[in-house]
Design a protein around this motif. Structure first.
Motif, PDB file in Angstrom:
ATOM      1  N   GLU A  13     -12.771 -27.222  30.377  1.00 58.65           N
ATOM      2  CA  GLU A  13     -12.864 -27.419  28.932  1.00 58.65           C
ATOM      3  C   GLU A  13     -12.717 -28.898  28.564  1.00 58.65           C
ATOM      4  O   GLU A  13     -13.370 -29.381  27.632  1.00 58.65           O
ATOM      5  CB  GLU A  13     -11.806 -26.581  28.226  1.00 58.65           C
ATOM      6  CG  GLU A  13     -12.070 -25.084  28.315  1.00 58.65           C
ATOM      7  CD  GLU A  13     -10.958 -24.238  27.745  1.00 58.65           C
ATOM      8  OE1 GLU A  13     -11.212 -23.058  27.450  1.00 58.65           O
ATOM      9  OE2 GLU A  13      -9.817 -24.740  27.598  1.00 58.65           O
ATOM     10  N   PRO A  86     -18.589 -24.505  24.678  1.00 56.19           N
ATOM     11  CA  PRO A  86     -19.351 -25.332  23.737  1.00 56.19           C
ATOM     12  C   PRO A  86     -20.480 -26.099  24.419  1.00 56.19           C
ATOM     13  O   PRO A  86     -21.609 -26.163  23.898  1.00 56.19           O
ATOM     14  CB  PRO A  86     -18.295 -26.273  23.154  1.00 56.19           C
ATOM     15  CG  PRO A  86     -17.012 -25.530  23.282  1.00 56.19           C
ATOM     16  CD  PRO A  86     -17.137 -24.794  24.590  1.00 56.19           C
ATOM     17  N   PRO A 189     -23.702 -25.293  16.935  1.00 50.97           N
ATOM     18  CA  PRO A 189     -22.654 -25.915  16.116  1.00 50.97           C
ATOM     19  C   PRO A 189     -22.502 -27.398  16.435  1.00 50.97           C
ATOM     20  O   PRO A 189     -22.688 -27.823  17.580  1.00 50.97           O
ATOM     21  CB  PRO A 189     -21.400 -25.128  16.512  1.00 50.97           C
ATOM     22  CG  PRO A 189     -21.910 -23.812  17.014  1.00 50.97           C
ATOM     23  CD  PRO A 189     -23.204 -24.128  17.692  1.00 50.97           C
ATOM     24  N   LYS A 190     -22.161 -28.189  15.442  1.00 49.65           N
ATOM     25  CA  LYS A 190     -22.038 -29.638  15.628  1.00 49.65           C
ATOM     26  C   LYS A 190     -21.005 -29.987  16.693  1.00 49.65           C
ATOM     27  O   LYS A 190     -21.189 -30.928  17.465  1.00 49.65           O
ATOM     28  CB  LYS A 190     -21.676 -30.301  14.301  1.00 49.65           C
ATOM     29  CG  LYS A 190     -22.819 -30.294  13.276  1.00 49.65           C
ATOM     30  CD  LYS A 190     -22.416 -31.040  12.022  1.00 49.65           C
ATOM     31  CE  LYS A 190     -23.571 -31.055  11.010  1.00 49.65           C
ATOM     32  NZ  LYS A 190     -23.194 -31.776   9.759  1.00 49.65           N
ATOM     33  N   LYS A 191     -19.903 -29.237  16.731  1.00 50.99           N
ATOM     34  CA  LYS A 191     -18.870 -29.521  17.725  1.00 50.99           C
ATOM     35  C   LYS A 191     -19.389 -29.311  19.146  1.00 50.99           C
ATOM     36  O   LYS A 191     -19.017 -30.045  20.068  1.00 50.99           O
ATOM     37  CB  LYS A 191     -17.637 -28.655  17.475  1.00 50.99           C
ATOM     38  CG  LYS A 191     -16.808 -29.075  16.270  1.00 50.99           C
ATOM     39  CD  LYS A 191     -15.533 -28.262  16.169  1.00 50.99           C
ATOM     40  CE  LYS A 191     -14.669 -28.731  15.005  1.00 50.99           C
ATOM     41  NZ  LYS A 191     -13.403 -27.946  14.891  1.00 50.99           N
ATOM     42  N   ALA A 192     -20.249 -28.315  19.308  1.00 53.73           N
ATOM     43  CA  ALA A 192     -20.820 -28.053  20.626  1.00 53.73           C
ATOM     44  C   ALA A 192     -21.772 -29.178  21.027  1.00 53.73           C
ATOM     45  O   ALA A 192     -21.755 -29.651  22.171  1.00 53.73           O
ATOM     46  CB  ALA A 192     -21.542 -26.715  20.639  1.00 53.73           C
ATOM     47  N   SER A 193     -22.590 -29.618  20.089  1.00 51.50           N
ATOM     48  CA  SER A 193     -23.509 -30.729  20.372  1.00 51.50           C
ATOM     49  C   SER A 193     -22.743 -31.994  20.721  1.00 51.50           C
ATOM     50  O   SER A 193     -23.121 -32.744  21.629  1.00 51.50           O
ATOM     51  CB  SER A 193     -24.415 -30.981  19.158  1.00 51.50           C
ATOM     52  OG  SER A 193     -25.279 -29.890  18.931  1.00 51.50           O
ATOM     53  N   ALA A 194     -21.660 -32.226  20.011  1.00 50.46           N
ATOM     54  CA  ALA A 194     -20.836 -33.409  20.275  1.00 50.46           C
ATOM     55  C   ALA A 194     -20.179 -33.323  21.647  1.00 50.46           C
ATOM     56  O   ALA A 194     -20.070 -34.330  22.366  1.00 50.46           O
ATOM     57  CB  ALA A 194     -19.782 -33.560  19.189  1.00 50.46           C
ATOM     58  N   ALA A 195     -19.729 -32.130  22.030  1.00 53.09           N
ATOM     59  CA  ALA A 195     -19.102 -31.941  23.339  1.00 53.09           C
ATOM     60  C   ALA A 195     -20.098 -32.215  24.460  1.00 53.09           C
ATOM     61  O   ALA A 195     -19.753 -32.844  25.470  1.00 53.09           O
ATOM     62  CB  ALA A 195     -18.540 -30.529  23.455  1.00 53.09           C
ATOM     63  N   GLU A 198     -20.823 -36.005  24.721  1.00 53.26           N
ATOM     64  CA  GLU A 198     -19.728 -36.701  25.375  1.00 53.26           C
ATOM     65  C   GLU A 198     -19.758 -36.499  26.884  1.00 53.26           C
ATOM     66  O   GLU A 198     -19.545 -37.439  27.664  1.00 53.26           O
ATOM     67  CB  GLU A 198     -18.387 -36.222  24.808  1.00 53.26           C
ATOM     68  CG  GLU A 198     -17.163 -36.872  25.434  1.00 53.26           C
ATOM     69  CD  GLU A 198     -17.112 -38.375  25.250  1.00 53.26           C
ATOM     70  OE1 GLU A 198     -16.535 -39.059  26.114  1.00 53.26           O
ATOM     71  OE2 GLU A 198     -17.674 -38.873  24.243  1.00 53.26           O
TER      72      GLU A 198
END
Length: 221
Positions: A13, A86, A189-195, A198
């Motif tokens: 994670e 994610p 989801p935006k958080k998944a794309s950001a993960a 990164e």
């Protein structure tokens, strides 16, 4: 044992993408081994004098895949690879955005996927038998089909199962075993794309592997 499983889950994670074992000539690519045993060199050996941690990580891989708290596929150069959920969702999104992930699959891959849509997971032996891909004469067809399915993340591993005299990897259709992640692939989801962004930035090898995967997906007209 439970503590090791939790540590492994948190490592996946945190890093987003992890191999199970390190690649000797590529120490910059993170693995479950390097996360659990930082700085320790891994020696491939399975005899009585072998480092017991090598086998422990292999068994941990099986238990972790079975949880479905992370996703497992033979993705990076055909190697055992773990993904945080994610990041897995975002990868499915990138592949889907490219085009039809099912277009151009080998006939044997479509046959295997049809079986897995009816019943997942299945063992390697079951899939070979039910898809009429048994024996050395069908080895190339089976290997080519599985590579196509792993590359496009259309299937996921779920751990080892008894398969006659040995154990083998059980796997299933992503759309059934990770239904939420599959359904979110068209609106990640935006958080998944950001993960994912990164993880790709941190390890350029992941980006190069994704680029190779995308080349197997036919672009939409």
């Amino acid at each position: 044992m439970k503590r090791d499983l939790e540590r492994a889950k948190k490592a996946v994670e945190r890093r987003g993408i992890l191999l199970v074992y390190p690649i000797a000539e590529r120490p910059e690519i993170p693995s479950l081994w390097s996360e659990l045993h930082p700085g320790a060199k891994m020696e491939w050996s399975w005899n009585e004098d072998a480092d017991p941690r090598v086998a422990e990580v292999w068994h941990l891989r099986e238990r972790l895949a079975h949880t479905h708290d992370v996703a497992y596929a033979k993705w990076f150069r055909g190697r055992a690879t773990f993904f945080s959920l994610p990041v897995f969702t975002a990868l499915l999104g990138r592949l889907t955005a490219r085009g039809d992930v099912h277009a151009g699959l080998p006939t044997a891959a479509n046959d295997i996927l049809d079986l897995l849509r009816e019943r997942s997971p299945l063992s390697t032996k079951q899939v070979r038998a039910e898809a009429d891909l048994q024996g050395k004469a069908n080895e190339t067809r089976f290997t080519h089909a599985m590579k196509a399915l792993w590359t496009r993340l259309l299937i996921v591993g779920t751990g080892e199962v008894p398969d006659g005299a040995i154990t083998s990897l059980a796997f299933g259709a992503t759309e059934l075993l990770f239904e939420d992640e599959w359904s979110q692939r068209t609106s990640v989801p935006k958080k998944a794309s950001a993960a994912l962004a990164e993880a790709l930035k941190r390890v350029p090898a992941w980006q190069r592997e994704l680029d190779r995967s995308l080349k197997h997906v036919q672009e939409r007209a």
